[in-house]
Write a protein that holds these residues in place. Structure first.
Motif, PDB file in Angstrom:
ATOM      1  N   TYR A  22      -0.333  11.117   5.578  1.00  9.97           N
ATOM      2  CA  TYR A  22      -0.898   9.650   5.556  1.00  9.97           C
ATOM      3  C   TYR A  22      -0.445   8.758   6.462  1.00  9.97           C
ATOM      4  CZ  TYR A  22      -2.721  11.152   0.890  1.00  9.97           C
ATOM      5  OH  TYR A  22      -3.682  12.000   0.061  1.00  9.97           O
ATOM      6  N   GLU A  46       1.969   6.825  -6.772  1.00  6.92           N
ATOM      7  CA  GLU A  46       0.760   7.594  -7.285  1.00  6.92           C
ATOM      8  C   GLU A  46       0.683   9.067  -6.793  1.00  6.92           C
ATOM      9  OE1 GLU A  46      -2.783   5.230  -6.080  1.00  6.92           O
ATOM     10  OE2 GLU A  46      -2.231   3.796  -7.932  1.00  6.92           O
ATOM     11  N   ASN A  47       0.884   9.562  -5.606  1.00  8.55           N
ATOM     12  CA  ASN A  47       0.723  10.712  -5.292  1.00  8.55           C
ATOM     13  C   ASN A  47       2.068  11.644  -5.401  1.00  8.55           C
ATOM     14  OD1 ASN A  47      -1.862  10.359  -4.336  1.00  8.55           O
ATOM     15  ND2 ASN A  47      -1.112   9.005  -2.604  1.00  8.55           N
ATOM     16  N   THR A  93       0.765   4.179  -2.907  1.00 11.67           N
ATOM     17  CA  THR A  93       0.159   5.420  -2.734  1.00 11.67           C
ATOM     18  C   THR A  93       1.154   6.417  -2.897  1.00 11.67           C
ATOM     19  OG1 THR A  93       0.546   4.999  -0.363  1.00 11.67           O
ATOM     20  CG2 THR A  93      -1.845   4.520  -1.486  1.00 11.67           C
ATOM     21  N   TRP A 103       0.870  -1.174   0.129  1.00 13.47           N
ATOM     22  CA  TRP A 103      -0.030  -0.029   0.009  1.00 13.47           C
ATOM     23  C   TRP A 103       0.850   1.339  -0.085  1.00 13.47           C
ATOM     24  CZ3 TRP A 103       0.042   3.653   3.905  1.00 13.47           C
ATOM     25  CH2 TRP A 103      -0.678   4.811   3.632  1.00 13.47           C
TER      26      TRP A 103
END
Length: 52
Positions: free
Chosen positions: A51, A26-27, A23, A19
């Motif tokens: 996060y 992607e971010n 993430t 995860w």
């Protein structure tokens, strides 16, 4: 109790790491065009505060 390590090259055996890698990519990595390593560090620190 015995420590069980994930197999090398198999991040899907640890859902949290999978995860995090997805993430973060992607971010941060897929969104910005970086000019230097300092910019990457600043954005990564800001992302981690939100996060994690």
């Amino acid at each position: 109790m015995e420590l069980q390590y994930i197999q090398p090259g198999r991040p899907m055996q640890d859902g949290y790491i999978d995860w995090f890698n997805r993430t973060f990519r992607e971010n941060i990595v897929d969104v910005y065009l970086f000019e230097d390593i300092t910019q990457v560090q600043i954005l990564a620190e800001e992302w981690m505060q939100d996060y994690i």
